[in-house]
Design a protein around this motif. Structure first.
Motif, PDB file in Angstrom:
ATOM      1  N   GLU A   9       0.843  -1.199   0.000  1.00  0.00           N
ATOM      2  CA  GLU A   9       0.000   0.000   0.000  1.00  0.00           C
ATOM      3  C   GLU A   9       0.876   1.246   0.000  1.00  0.00           C
ATOM      4  O   GLU A   9       1.933   1.267   0.656  1.00  0.00           O
ATOM      5  CB  GLU A   9      -0.910  -0.001   1.237  1.00  0.00           C
ATOM      6  CG  GLU A   9      -1.827  -1.206   1.321  1.00  0.00           C
ATOM      7  CD  GLU A   9      -2.289  -1.479   2.750  1.00  0.00           C
ATOM      8  OE1 GLU A   9      -3.429  -1.945   2.917  1.00  0.00           O
ATOM      9  OE2 GLU A   9      -1.506  -1.243   3.690  1.00  0.00           O
TER      10      GLU A   9
ATOM     11  N   TRP B 273     -10.305  -0.966  -1.687  1.00  0.00           N
ATOM     12  CA  TRP B 273     -10.037  -0.412  -0.370  1.00  0.00           C
ATOM     13  C   TRP B 273     -11.231  -0.505   0.566  1.00  0.00           C
ATOM     14  O   TRP B 273     -12.382  -0.318   0.156  1.00  0.00           O
ATOM     15  CB  TRP B 273      -9.645   1.063  -0.509  1.00  0.00           C
ATOM     16  CG  TRP B 273      -8.371   1.256  -1.236  1.00  0.00           C
ATOM     17  CD1 TRP B 273      -8.201   1.454  -2.576  1.00  0.00           C
ATOM     18  CD2 TRP B 273      -7.063   1.251  -0.667  1.00  0.00           C
ATOM     19  NE1 TRP B 273      -6.869   1.560  -2.871  1.00  0.00           N
ATOM     20  CE2 TRP B 273      -6.145   1.447  -1.712  1.00  0.00           C
ATOM     21  CE3 TRP B 273      -6.562   1.106   0.635  1.00  0.00           C
ATOM     22  CZ2 TRP B 273      -4.768   1.500  -1.505  1.00  0.00           C
ATOM     23  CZ3 TRP B 273      -5.202   1.157   0.842  1.00  0.00           C
ATOM     24  CH2 TRP B 273      -4.323   1.357  -0.212  1.00  0.00           C
TER      25      TRP B 273
ATOM     26  N   TYR C 147      -6.909   2.844   6.268  1.00  0.00           N
ATOM     27  CA  TYR C 147      -7.377   2.341   4.989  1.00  0.00           C
ATOM     28  C   TYR C 147      -6.623   1.055   4.652  1.00  0.00           C
ATOM     29  O   TYR C 147      -5.387   1.018   4.675  1.00  0.00           O
ATOM     30  CB  TYR C 147      -7.160   3.391   3.899  1.00  0.00           C
ATOM     31  CG  TYR C 147      -8.155   4.524   3.980  1.00  0.00           C
ATOM     32  CD1 TYR C 147      -8.170   5.401   5.066  1.00  0.00           C
ATOM     33  CD2 TYR C 147      -9.116   4.720   2.989  1.00  0.00           C
ATOM     34  CE1 TYR C 147      -9.088   6.418   5.164  1.00  0.00           C
ATOM     35  CE2 TYR C 147     -10.038   5.744   3.069  1.00  0.00           C
ATOM     36  CZ  TYR C 147     -10.023   6.580   4.163  1.00  0.00           C
ATOM     37  OH  TYR C 147     -10.952   7.603   4.255  1.00  0.00           O
TER      38      TYR C 147
ATOM     39  N   CYS D 293      -6.049  -2.154   1.950  1.00  0.00           N
ATOM     40  CA  CYS D 293      -6.220  -2.716   0.615  1.00  0.00           C
ATOM     41  C   CYS D 293      -6.674  -4.173   0.729  1.00  0.00           C
ATOM     42  O   CYS D 293      -6.248  -4.896   1.645  1.00  0.00           O
ATOM     43  CB  CYS D 293      -4.910  -2.643  -0.156  1.00  0.00           C
ATOM     44  SG  CYS D 293      -5.028  -3.258  -1.849  1.00  0.00           S
TER      45      CYS D 293
END
Length: 119
Positions: free
Chosen positions: A5, A35, A92, A94
């Protein structure tokens, strides 16, 4: 399968944020990639996903503000979120799903990248 990421960090309200995620390893294909995010005290929620056929799925909180690229030949996706708000502050993550060369499925998560929106 591993995910790398990039992006994240601190942005001010109203600014844009770019994230990228690259999948590597024994990948036969990537069926979906994108995401999710998780804010303190809240459940993990969808931000944006792109599927192999080109379709997209966006979370309600980011619809109209977020775009996600197609999955490129290097198994990478890029996303951009505009008009960032303090409530976009979260980690966040992935996510990538598909098949490995041994025909086993994978559903892999990245380590997460912190995004903070504040003046």
């Amino acid at each position: 399968v591993q995910l790398a990421e990039a992006g994240g960090g601190s942005v001010q309200p109203g600014e844009s944020l770019r994230l990228s995620c690259a999948a590597s390893g024994s990948i036969l294909n990537v069926i979906g990639m994108g995401w999710y995010r998780q804010a303190p005290g809240k459940e993990r929620e969808l931000v944006a996903m792109r599927n192999r056929g080109g379709g997209t799925n966006y979370g309600d909180a980011v619809k109209g503000r977020c775009t996600i690229s197609r999955i490129n030949a290097d198994n990478t996706v890029y996303s951009k979120m505009d008009s960032m708000k303090p409530e976009d502050t979260a980690v966040y993550y992935c996510n990538a799903r598909g098949y490995e060369h041994n025909r086993e499925t994978y559903d892999t998560w990245g380590h997460g990248t912190q995004v903070t929106v504040a003046s």
